[in-house]
Design a protein around this motif. Sequence first.
Motif, PDB file in Angstrom:
ATOM      1  N   ARG A  23       0.835  -1.204   0.000  1.00  0.00           N
ATOM      2  CA  ARG A  23       0.000   0.000   0.000  1.00  0.00           C
ATOM      3  C   ARG A  23       0.873   1.258   0.000  1.00  0.00           C
ATOM      4  NH1 ARG A  23      -5.342   2.445   0.765  1.00  0.00           N
ATOM      5  NH2 ARG A  23      -4.758   4.637   0.963  1.00  0.00           N
ATOM      6  N   ARG A  24       1.865   1.286   0.874  1.00  0.00           N
ATOM      7  CA  ARG A  24       2.739   2.461   0.940  1.00  0.00           C
ATOM      8  C   ARG A  24       3.533   2.637  -0.347  1.00  0.00           C
ATOM      9  NH1 ARG A  24       3.455   0.936   6.656  1.00  0.00           N
ATOM     10  NH2 ARG A  24       5.180  -0.394   5.991  1.00  0.00           N
ATOM     11  N   GLY A  25       3.829   1.533  -1.027  1.00  0.00           N
ATOM     12  CA  GLY A  25       4.580   1.602  -2.281  1.00  0.00           C
ATOM     13  C   GLY A  25       3.737   1.983  -3.484  1.00  0.00           C
ATOM     14  N   GLY A  26       2.438   2.148  -3.266  1.00  0.00           N
ATOM     15  CA  GLY A  26       1.566   2.567  -4.354  1.00  0.00           C
ATOM     16  C   GLY A  26       1.104   1.442  -5.263  1.00  0.00           C
ATOM     17  N   TYR A  27       1.314   0.192  -4.849  1.00  0.00           N
ATOM     18  CA  TYR A  27       0.891  -0.933  -5.678  1.00  0.00           C
ATOM     19  C   TYR A  27      -0.595  -1.215  -5.545  1.00  0.00           C
ATOM     20  CZ  TYR A  27       5.863  -2.014  -6.242  1.00  0.00           C
ATOM     21  OH  TYR A  27       7.199  -1.943  -6.543  1.00  0.00           O
ATOM     22  N   VAL A  28      -1.163  -0.920  -4.382  1.00  0.00           N
ATOM     23  CA  VAL A  28      -2.584  -1.187  -4.133  1.00  0.00           C
ATOM     24  C   VAL A  28      -3.193   0.021  -3.448  1.00  0.00           C
ATOM     25  CG1 VAL A  28      -2.205  -3.684  -3.918  1.00  0.00           C
ATOM     26  CG2 VAL A  28      -2.128  -2.246  -1.866  1.00  0.00           C
ATOM     27  N   GLY A  29      -4.528   0.055  -3.426  1.00  0.00           N
ATOM     28  CA  GLY A  29      -5.240   1.152  -2.775  1.00  0.00           C
ATOM     29  C   GLY A  29      -5.293   2.391  -3.636  1.00  0.00           C
ATOM     30  N   GLY A  30      -5.893   3.430  -3.107  1.00  0.00           N
ATOM     31  CA  GLY A  30      -5.962   4.690  -3.839  1.00  0.00           C
ATOM     32  C   GLY A  30      -6.670   4.594  -5.167  1.00  0.00           C
ATOM     33  N   GLY A  31      -7.672   3.703  -5.259  1.00  0.00           N
ATOM     34  CA  GLY A  31      -8.423   3.537  -6.495  1.00  0.00           C
ATOM     35  C   GLY A  31      -7.832   2.548  -7.480  1.00  0.00           C
ATOM     36  N   LYS A  32      -6.667   1.979  -7.158  1.00  0.00           N
ATOM     37  CA  LYS A  32      -6.007   1.050  -8.077  1.00  0.00           C
ATOM     38  C   LYS A  32      -6.548  -0.374  -7.986  1.00  0.00           C
ATOM     39  CE  LYS A  32      -1.605   3.561  -8.084  1.00  0.00           C
ATOM     40  NZ  LYS A  32      -0.148   3.473  -7.777  1.00  0.00           N
ATOM     41  N   THR A  33      -7.195  -0.699  -6.863  1.00  0.00           N
ATOM     42  CA  THR A  33      -7.591  -2.091  -6.639  1.00  0.00           C
ATOM     43  C   THR A  33      -9.055  -2.174  -6.207  1.00  0.00           C
ATOM     44  OG1 THR A  33      -6.598  -1.883  -4.412  1.00  0.00           O
ATOM     45  CG2 THR A  33      -5.280  -2.934  -6.121  1.00  0.00           C
ATOM     46  N   PRO A  34      -9.982  -1.848  -7.104  1.00  0.00           N
ATOM     47  CA  PRO A  34     -11.400  -1.876  -6.723  1.00  0.00           C
ATOM     48  C   PRO A  34     -11.980  -3.283  -6.568  1.00  0.00           C
ATOM     49  CG  PRO A  34     -11.170  -1.296  -9.033  1.00  0.00           C
ATOM     50  CD  PRO A  34      -9.787  -1.297  -8.456  1.00  0.00           C
ATOM     51  N   ASN A  35     -11.291  -4.296  -7.106  1.00  0.00           N
ATOM     52  CA  ASN A  35     -11.817  -5.657  -7.072  1.00  0.00           C
ATOM     53  C   ASN A  35     -10.793  -6.606  -6.471  1.00  0.00           C
ATOM     54  OD1 ASN A  35     -14.357  -5.256  -8.847  1.00  0.00           O
ATOM     55  ND2 ASN A  35     -12.710  -4.388 -10.086  1.00  0.00           N
ATOM     56  N   LEU A  36     -11.218  -7.374  -5.460  1.00  0.00           N
ATOM     57  CA  LEU A  36     -10.334  -8.281  -4.726  1.00  0.00           C
ATOM     58  C   LEU A  36     -10.924  -9.684  -4.715  1.00  0.00           C
ATOM     59  CD1 LEU A  36      -8.029  -9.006  -2.716  1.00  0.00           C
ATOM     60  CD2 LEU A  36      -9.487  -8.085  -0.886  1.00  0.00           C
ATOM     61  N   LEU A  37     -10.121 -10.662  -5.136  1.00  0.00           N
ATOM     62  CA  LEU A  37     -10.521 -12.067  -5.119  1.00  0.00           C
ATOM     63  C   LEU A  37      -9.559 -12.849  -4.245  1.00  0.00           C
ATOM     64  CD1 LEU A  37     -12.037 -14.615  -6.136  1.00  0.00           C
ATOM     65  CD2 LEU A  37     -10.468 -14.625  -8.103  1.00  0.00           C
TER      66      LEU A  37
END
Length: 264
Positions: free
Chosen positions: A15-29
């Motif tokens: 998350r801190r590295g910008g890989y996930v969150g902030g609108g980048k990952t709306p779908n999680l499986l």
Amino acid sequence: MALAHLHIQILMALRRGGYVGGGKTPNLLELGEQNWFGDVDANELPDIADQLGVPATLKKEVEAQLAETLETGGDWQRFHIAKLFYRLVYEHERYVAIDLNGSPGVALAYDLNSPVPLQGQFEVVTNFGTSEHVFNQYQVFKTMHEHCAPGGLMLHSVPNQGAYDHGFFNYQPTFFFDLCEANGYGAILLGHVDCSGTIHKLTEIRNRAAYVALAVQGRLSKESGLFAVLRMPESKQDFSPPRQGYYEGRLPDELAEAWRQMKR
């Protein structure tokens, strides 16, 4: 499987590295619905929200739901806590879990030995201690591939050594190196996890040579796992089962020789 301290730290780093969150990952499986192990106190979630810099509205929402979850208790409390942590990390809108033994009304009871009747693709697909329990390895990794969106992430936490009679399979780093080469995945992280102590420790494996060095130096734990963060290419192709690089002649001479010399 449960989210323990090391999983939590790695996901927070993503998350801190910008890989996930902030609108980048709306779908999680999730392949295998996760719960909260408990070596990190659930009451730390508000502090985690501050560390991750999530929007104030999301922090307030999670705090309210956490208080309700802790007050209510019940058999599925730990599963609810894990989902609240996920909200802080991914800020996802859609959550789907596949688990034959998952929480009622949440997990889809599909057998991962077979193709799953699931629509859509997901920016994050997790395999935290699930695939080793599935006999049809080809299908479970094909399912992850097919349901991961172009440019999305596949997260793996699997046994490497030990884990006696835990599942059908343990995994070696060559599995992930060759899986990446066969499908064009980028390896954001591949690490050897020493599980011999109370606190699990991760040593990054940047390439095949790094793993050989750990073996030669005697730094591989007999109780261990592997953690991998793999990125799907933007130009996604059909799933291709890997073939081992050593037998394909794709390893440099020094690595091939080191492979031959390692204990079996």
